[in-house]
Design an enzyme around this catalytic site. Sequence first.
Site, PDB file in Angstrom:
ATOM      1  N   HIS A  86       0.823  -1.221   0.000  1.00 22.32           N
ATOM      2  CA  HIS A  86       0.000   0.000   0.000  1.00 22.32           C
ATOM      3  C   HIS A  86       0.850   1.262   0.000  1.00 22.32           C
ATOM      4  O   HIS A  86       0.353   2.337  -0.341  1.00 22.32           O
ATOM      5  CB  HIS A  86      -1.057  -0.014   1.116  1.00 22.32           C
ATOM      6  N   ASP A 222       1.127  -7.627   2.376  1.00 14.18           N
ATOM      7  CA  ASP A 222       1.198  -6.199   2.060  1.00 14.18           C
ATOM      8  C   ASP A 222       2.652  -5.740   1.896  1.00 14.18           C
ATOM      9  O   ASP A 222       3.194  -5.037   2.746  1.00 14.18           O
ATOM     10  CB  ASP A 222       0.494  -5.413   3.175  1.00 14.18           C
ATOM     11  N   SER A 647       3.751   2.470   8.333  1.00 13.89           N
ATOM     12  CA  SER A 647       3.522   1.501   7.266  1.00 13.89           C
ATOM     13  C   SER A 647       4.840   1.256   6.553  1.00 13.89           C
ATOM     14  O   SER A 647       5.525   2.204   6.159  1.00 13.89           O
ATOM     15  CB  SER A 647       2.523   2.064   6.253  1.00 13.89           C
TER      16      SER A 647
HETATM   17  N1  ASP Z   1      -2.314   0.757   7.755  1.00  7.89           N
HETATM   18  C1  ASP Z   1      -2.019   1.949   8.440  1.00  7.89           C
HETATM   19  C2  ASP Z   1      -2.012   3.121   7.516  1.00  7.89           C
HETATM   20  O1  ASP Z   1      -2.124   2.940   6.355  1.00  7.89           O
HETATM   21  C3  ASP Z   1      -0.797   1.863   9.263  1.00  7.89           C
HETATM   22  C4  ASP Z   1      -1.155   2.263  10.633  1.00  7.89           C
HETATM   23  O2  ASP Z   1      -1.686   3.356  10.777  1.00  7.89           O
HETATM   24  O3  ASP Z   1      -0.938   1.504  11.555  1.00  7.89           O
HETATM   25  O4  ASP Z   1      -1.942   4.262   7.863  1.00  7.89           O
END
Ligand code: ASP
Length: 712
Positions: A86, A222, A647
């Site tokens: 991502h 991911d 991330s």
């Molecule tokens: N998946 C989260 C993000 O994209 C990562 C996190 O905030 O822990 O911001």
Amino acid sequence: MTKLTSVFFTLLIICGLQLNAKEGMWIPMLLKQLNESEMQSMGLELSAQDIYSINQSSLKDAIVKFGGGCTGEIISSQGLLLTNHHCGYGQIQSHSSLKNDYLQNGFWAMSKKEELPNPGLTATFIVRMEDVTQKVTHGAVDGVFGSEREKIMAENMIKIIADATKDNHYEAEIKAFYNGNKYYLIVKEIFKDVRLVGAPPSSIGKFGFDTDNWMWPRHTGDFSMFRIYADKNNKPAEYSKNNVPYEPKHHLPISMKGTKPDDFSMVFGFPARTESYLPQTAVQYTVEKLNPARISMRDLSLKVLAEEMDADRKVNIQYASKQSRISNAWKKWIGQNKGLINMDAVEKKGEFEKEFIRSAQNAGKADYAAIPQLYNELYADYSPLDFARSMLIEYYHYGPELFKFAAGFKALLQEDLNDEEKKELQERLREKTTAHFKDYNIHVDRKLFEILTPKYLADLESPEIPVELKNHLNSDRAGEQLYAQTLFADEAKLKAFLDDFSSEDKDALRNDPAILLASDITGTYTQTVKPAYDSLAAVIDSVNKEYMTAIMQLMSNKKQYYPDANFTLRLSYGKVEGYEPKDGMVYKHYTTIDGIMEKMDTATKEFDVPKKLVHLYKAKDYGRYADENGDLIVCFTASNHTSGGNSGSPAINGKGELVGLNFDRTWESTMSDIMYDPTICRNIMVDIRYVLFITDKFAGADHLIKEMTLAN
Ligand code: ASP
């Protein structure tokens, strides 16, 4: 160490007596003073120097800020960089088209020649940090807030930065920590040639999509890989065919052993923003007003995007990255509100403030005791302004793209450009136009305009409402007219206009309906909200500074206080562990490939599984990536305090080896940016062996595994 600094850290250390091991995002250069002994007692086999040193290579030399919002780590001696799928999503998406659908099929460069450049993408190493509080505040009288003090500090900062970057190729910045009680200089080395090496298909890298995002149990691979390139002297350089793979000072060895409950675990990266010291009134405003409004704004846009993206694969590719940006925060805010309400966060803040006032009174500190009430008064005026500002962000930056895009062309109206500057500007705008329309669909944008504009206007109070936008909406077929009449919704029309642009065309540009409305939207905000917002925000900043000092003085027996995340390098540590999310439920700390097959639903895009992965599963062909029981672990959780920006951060074991790749938090942790609860807040990582399994067995890119250092 100066006297002021030593008093400050003595306070921190006293505060640390009743330590809460898991909460906190710690500053690498202070680990020795604040955390080392505790970390070692929890299982760290390294010293603070092994993690952060400016004299010898250390773990920090393998950590980068990836682009503008993520973390990455170096995993080979040839500059191979690991981050989340991502985090690389924008780049993967930008290389994707119907013909080369890397989002759907994945992408793997089978040799360095096939690695794809990404203009604008950077990887930033931290060379060193230094406490420059004294130098920054030199000559700036404490307690006097306002432009004079700011001016002196700004001048001091310019000088410190100039000194730090003299005779070297580094860049530097100074950031405020502990709500302005401390200023640290951060010297950075920024690499600008970062190429895409590999990414799994979205059915692995984004498995579970929005349904599983922010959730446990989780089965998402991911990850994506990039490579940093440097010039022949191993220094940063703009993209060039002649650049060579960067040779890092350190790359993380990879553990093939996995983790077990209670293992020490640390996450090293760039958490973006936490608000752990918000007053009660601010938390109440967030829960009751701000979050519900922005959630409902995004409910509307996500509905439009879902319909349009499902109907057309081209639109799906064009809007994939934008949709993720919108839905990621949308879902987090929903979870955050649930969590804060469940844990009575507003009441808890209130109790804390009562205790704070009592402590201040006992200590004879009337000025401190007055702070909570001062916050109440300030927020009564500030919250409505912040709300108008937040709604503008939602509408103008996350809503229809037409206005922001059109506003960028106002640069053509400048009077004093010479011919060469004009040509350059036209060329830049031409490139911007090409990039914009690659991922733009007029029909989708118009629908966003039609659905979001009435909501935006309804959320604002009368003086904040852009009048022309409101009038325009009153006309029949407002959306149809706007998108038909403007230059900025049609690539060919806009390019023709740009190519022939002369001063006679300035009126046409000035009177374009999208330009007029963009000016109305931002101009109304600038006149009716911004001045008061800026001055109140400055006052609140100054109260925040005093509140932080006061908390650390008065409540030192409570816990160890860390500075809120501000997108600087931090270390969080805790243990590998599961949790009990609700009465009667226990979550294990890991998931396996079996869970992918349980969730598999080939009729949906969210839970589709590539056939090859199913074959590997059926054959139990996990190679050396299985654990000692023959299982293939996919994800695991730990009690590391993380935030957005973490991330892509490495999860590192007590020996300094990479065991996982941080990518998310669990549903119960979405509140942790405001209130962290160590009993239920967990971060989620992909097990590094799953990353290697996908790279090797699934993608056949074993040449990459050969570059890595696999530890045993
Ligand atoms: N998946 C989260 C993000 O994209 C990562 C996190 O905030 O822990 O911001």
